[in-house]
Motif scaffolding. Structure first.
Motif, mmCIF file in Angstrom:
data_model
loop_
_atom_site.group_PDB
_atom_site.id
_atom_site.type_symbol
_atom_site.label_atom_id
_atom_site.label_comp_id
_atom_site.label_asym_id
_atom_site.label_seq_id
_atom_site.Cartn_x
_atom_site.Cartn_y
_atom_site.Cartn_z
ATOM 1 N N TYR A 286 -32.526 -30.522 83.681
ATOM 2 C CA TYR A 286 -32.008 -30.116 84.994
ATOM 3 C C TYR A 286 -32.775 -28.895 85.492
ATOM 4 O O TYR A 286 -33.244 -28.849 86.624
ATOM 5 C CB TYR A 286 -30.503 -29.824 84.914
ATOM 6 C CG TYR A 286 -29.948 -29.258 86.196
ATOM 7 C CD1 TYR A 286 -29.530 -30.108 87.211
ATOM 8 C CD2 TYR A 286 -29.860 -27.891 86.409
ATOM 9 C CE1 TYR A 286 -29.033 -29.600 88.410
ATOM 10 C CE2 TYR A 286 -29.370 -27.374 87.593
ATOM 11 C CZ TYR A 286 -28.960 -28.227 88.589
ATOM 12 O OH TYR A 286 -28.473 -27.726 89.772
ATOM 13 N N ASN A 287 -32.892 -27.896 84.631
ATOM 14 C CA ASN A 287 -33.579 -26.662 85.026
ATOM 15 C C ASN A 287 -35.071 -26.874 85.215
ATOM 16 O O ASN A 287 -35.696 -26.214 86.033
ATOM 17 C CB ASN A 287 -33.328 -25.548 84.005
ATOM 18 C CG ASN A 287 -32.204 -24.645 84.417
ATOM 19 O OD1 ASN A 287 -31.681 -24.745 85.518
ATOM 20 N ND2 ASN A 287 -31.811 -23.756 83.544
ATOM 21 N N LYS A 288 -35.661 -27.794 84.463
ATOM 22 C CA LYS A 288 -37.085 -28.089 84.632
ATOM 23 C C LYS A 288 -37.363 -28.592 86.035
ATOM 24 O O LYS A 288 -38.346 -28.197 86.654
ATOM 25 C CB LYS A 288 -37.510 -29.195 83.646
ATOM 26 C CG LYS A 288 -38.139 -28.715 82.404
ATOM 27 C CD LYS A 288 -38.620 -29.803 81.482
ATOM 28 C CE LYS A 288 -38.692 -31.202 82.010
ATOM 29 N NZ LYS A 288 -39.107 -32.184 81.017
ATOM 30 N N THR A 289 -36.487 -29.437 86.535
ATOM 31 C CA THR A 289 -36.724 -30.056 87.845
ATOM 32 C C THR A 289 -36.544 -29.066 88.992
ATOM 33 O O THR A 289 -37.222 -29.193 90.005
ATOM 34 C CB THR A 289 -35.815 -31.269 88.079
ATOM 35 O OG1 THR A 289 -34.452 -30.861 87.993
ATOM 36 C CG2 THR A 289 -36.091 -32.369 87.072
ATOM 37 N N ILE A 290 -35.654 -28.097 88.851
ATOM 38 C CA ILE A 290 -35.439 -27.163 89.953
ATOM 39 C C ILE A 290 -36.286 -25.902 89.815
ATOM 40 O O ILE A 290 -36.403 -25.133 90.757
ATOM 41 C CB ILE A 290 -33.950 -26.796 90.138
ATOM 42 C CG1 ILE A 290 -33.377 -26.130 88.894
ATOM 43 C CG2 ILE A 290 -33.137 -27.996 90.537
ATOM 44 C CD1 ILE A 290 -31.984 -25.579 89.089
ATOM 45 N N GLY A 291 -36.883 -25.701 88.647
ATOM 46 C CA GLY A 291 -37.771 -24.553 88.460
ATOM 47 C C GLY A 291 -37.026 -23.241 88.430
ATOM 48 O O GLY A 291 -35.934 -23.145 87.909
ATOM 49 N N GLY A 292 -37.626 -22.240 89.009
ATOM 50 C CA GLY A 292 -37.011 -20.914 89.024
ATOM 51 C C GLY A 292 -37.286 -20.161 87.735
ATOM 52 O O GLY A 292 -38.141 -20.529 86.926
ATOM 53 N N GLU A 293 -36.551 -19.119 87.538
ATOM 54 C CA GLU A 293 -36.742 -18.220 86.407
ATOM 55 C C GLU A 293 -36.613 -18.932 85.056
ATOM 56 O O GLU A 293 -37.307 -18.594 84.108
ATOM 57 C CB GLU A 293 -35.707 -17.087 86.498
ATOM 58 C CG GLU A 293 -35.778 -16.081 85.386
ATOM 59 C CD GLU A 293 -34.709 -15.008 85.491
ATOM 60 O OE1 GLU A 293 -34.584 -14.234 84.539
ATOM 61 O OE2 GLU A 293 -34.004 -14.956 86.516
ATOM 62 N N TYR A 294 -35.712 -19.904 84.970
ATOM 63 C CA TYR A 294 -35.465 -20.577 83.704
ATOM 64 C C TYR A 294 -36.251 -21.875 83.543
ATOM 65 O O TYR A 294 -36.124 -22.546 82.537
ATOM 66 C CB TYR A 294 -33.961 -20.833 83.526
ATOM 67 C CG TYR A 294 -33.206 -19.535 83.360
ATOM 68 C CD1 TYR A 294 -33.108 -18.926 82.121
ATOM 69 C CD2 TYR A 294 -32.616 -18.906 84.450
ATOM 70 C CE1 TYR A 294 -32.448 -17.728 81.965
ATOM 71 C CE2 TYR A 294 -31.951 -17.705 84.309
ATOM 72 C CZ TYR A 294 -31.867 -17.117 83.058
ATOM 73 O OH TYR A 294 -31.212 -15.928 82.902
ATOM 74 N N GLY A 295 -37.063 -22.212 84.527
ATOM 75 C CA GLY A 295 -37.861 -23.431 84.468
ATOM 76 C C GLY A 295 -38.828 -23.469 83.294
ATOM 77 O O GLY A 295 -38.845 -24.444 82.532
ATOM 78 N N PRO A 296 -39.660 -22.425 83.100
ATOM 79 C CA PRO A 296 -40.612 -22.456 81.983
ATOM 80 C C PRO A 296 -39.941 -22.533 80.608
ATOM 81 O O PRO A 296 -40.371 -23.301 79.750
ATOM 82 C CB PRO A 296 -41.394 -21.143 82.142
ATOM 83 C CG PRO A 296 -41.270 -20.805 83.590
ATOM 84 C CD PRO A 296 -39.904 -21.293 83.993
ATOM 85 N N ALA A 297 -38.902 -21.750 80.399
ATOM 86 C CA ALA A 297 -38.205 -21.788 79.110
ATOM 87 C C ALA A 297 -37.540 -23.148 78.902
ATOM 88 O O ALA A 297 -37.550 -23.690 77.792
ATOM 89 C CB ALA A 297 -37.169 -20.677 79.026
ATOM 90 N N SER A 298 -36.976 -23.693 79.964
ATOM 91 C CA SER A 298 -36.358 -25.018 79.870
ATOM 92 C C SER A 298 -37.398 -26.078 79.539
ATOM 93 O O SER A 298 -37.142 -26.980 78.747
ATOM 94 C CB SER A 298 -35.638 -25.372 81.179
ATOM 95 O OG SER A 298 -34.550 -24.508 81.386
ATOM 96 N N SER A 299 -38.577 -25.964 80.135
ATOM 97 C CA SER A 299 -39.670 -26.894 79.833
ATOM 98 C C SER A 299 -40.067 -26.804 78.361
ATOM 99 O O SER A 299 -40.316 -27.823 77.713
ATOM 100 C CB SER A 299 -40.884 -26.602 80.703
ATOM 101 O OG SER A 299 -40.619 -26.910 82.040
ATOM 102 N N TYR A 300 -40.131 -25.594 77.843
ATOM 103 C CA TYR A 300 -40.479 -25.397 76.435
ATOM 104 C C TYR A 300 -39.470 -26.095 75.522
ATOM 105 O O TYR A 300 -39.849 -26.863 74.640
ATOM 106 C CB TYR A 300 -40.559 -23.911 76.095
ATOM 107 C CG TYR A 300 -40.668 -23.669 74.611
ATOM 108 C CD1 TYR A 300 -41.888 -23.825 73.962
ATOM 109 C CD2 TYR A 300 -39.551 -23.322 73.866
ATOM 110 C CE1 TYR A 300 -41.988 -23.636 72.591
ATOM 111 C CE2 TYR A 300 -39.642 -23.135 72.497
ATOM 112 C CZ TYR A 300 -40.855 -23.296 71.857
ATOM 113 O OH TYR A 300 -40.949 -23.114 70.509
ATOM 114 N N TYR A 301 -38.177 -25.804 75.732
ATOM 115 C CA TYR A 301 -37.159 -26.377 74.851
ATOM 116 C C TYR A 301 -37.065 -27.890 75.013
ATOM 117 O O TYR A 301 -36.899 -28.617 74.029
ATOM 118 C CB TYR A 301 -35.794 -25.714 75.089
ATOM 119 C CG TYR A 301 -35.705 -24.340 74.481
ATOM 120 C CD1 TYR A 301 -35.657 -24.169 73.104
ATOM 121 C CD2 TYR A 301 -35.693 -23.208 75.275
ATOM 122 C CE1 TYR A 301 -35.592 -22.906 72.539
ATOM 123 C CE2 TYR A 301 -35.629 -21.938 74.722
ATOM 124 C CZ TYR A 301 -35.579 -21.796 73.355
ATOM 125 O OH TYR A 301 -35.512 -20.540 72.795
ATOM 126 N N ALA A 302 -37.184 -28.371 76.249
ATOM 127 C CA ALA A 302 -37.166 -29.823 76.462
ATOM 128 C C ALA A 302 -38.355 -30.467 75.766
ATOM 129 O O ALA A 302 -38.214 -31.522 75.121
ATOM 130 C CB ALA A 302 -37.183 -30.132 77.958
#
Length: 166
Positions: free
Chosen positions: A136-152
């Motif tokens: 979810y956070n990967k698709t909307i980006g923002g501050e938590y996008g990169p960390a979300s991409s890493y964990y995903a």
């Protein structure tokens, strides 16, 4: 009116102990039909939570139980989940994030909450559920996008889905 406004101003200045006292006074002196009374109960519990009072968890739970349809009930679950997250109690954090109505939160609160929910699930090895929050956070980006991409990506890689991991 003065008590309620004063208590909100104290919260804005992170003076939670004073705000809690003023909200208590407002609750005692206000009419039982005053619509702000429920919000004052919420803010009183919120202040107790920020002050790490022993009964703060119970106060938040009582507010939610007594006012399940109140708009602040959604925020109460969110605040309680963030409290547990900060305490590194990821099991209780994920349970409260699961009860949160994210649609009722601001976009920023949704990003923070979904990342923290995902991380709480990840810490408990509930990888499938965590992946949903990180995606979810990967698709909307923002501050938590990169960390979300890493964990995903980590979860996908662990599952042998190398193309998705990229």
């Amino acid at each position: 009116e003065r008590l309620y406004s004063s208590a909100l101003d104290l919260i804005d200045h992170n003076q939670f102990a004073a705000a809690r006292e003023v909200f208590s006074e407002f609750i005692i002196t206000s009419s039982t039909t005053d619509p702000r009374r429920a919000e004052a109960e919420y803010y009183k519990a919120f202040c107790a939570l920020n002050l790490y009072h022993i009964d703060s968890e119970k106060q938040i739970a009582d507010f939610i139980r007594q006012n399940p349809t109140h708009p602040k009930a959604t925020t109460a679950y969110y605040e309680l989940a963030n409290f547990y997250y900060a305490e590194k109690n990821y099991k209780k954090a994920s349970l409260n994030f699961a009860k949160t109505d994210f649609a009722g939160l601001s976009q920023e609160q949704q990003r923070i909450g979904r990342f923290r929910w995902g991380y709480s699930l990840f810490s408990q090895r509930s990888l499938k559920e965590a992946l949903v929050q990180f995606n979810y956070n990967k698709t909307i980006g923002g501050e938590y996008g990169p960390a979300s991409s890493y964990y995903a990506g980590f979860i996908e890689y662990s599952n042998g889905k190398f193309d998705e991991a990229l």
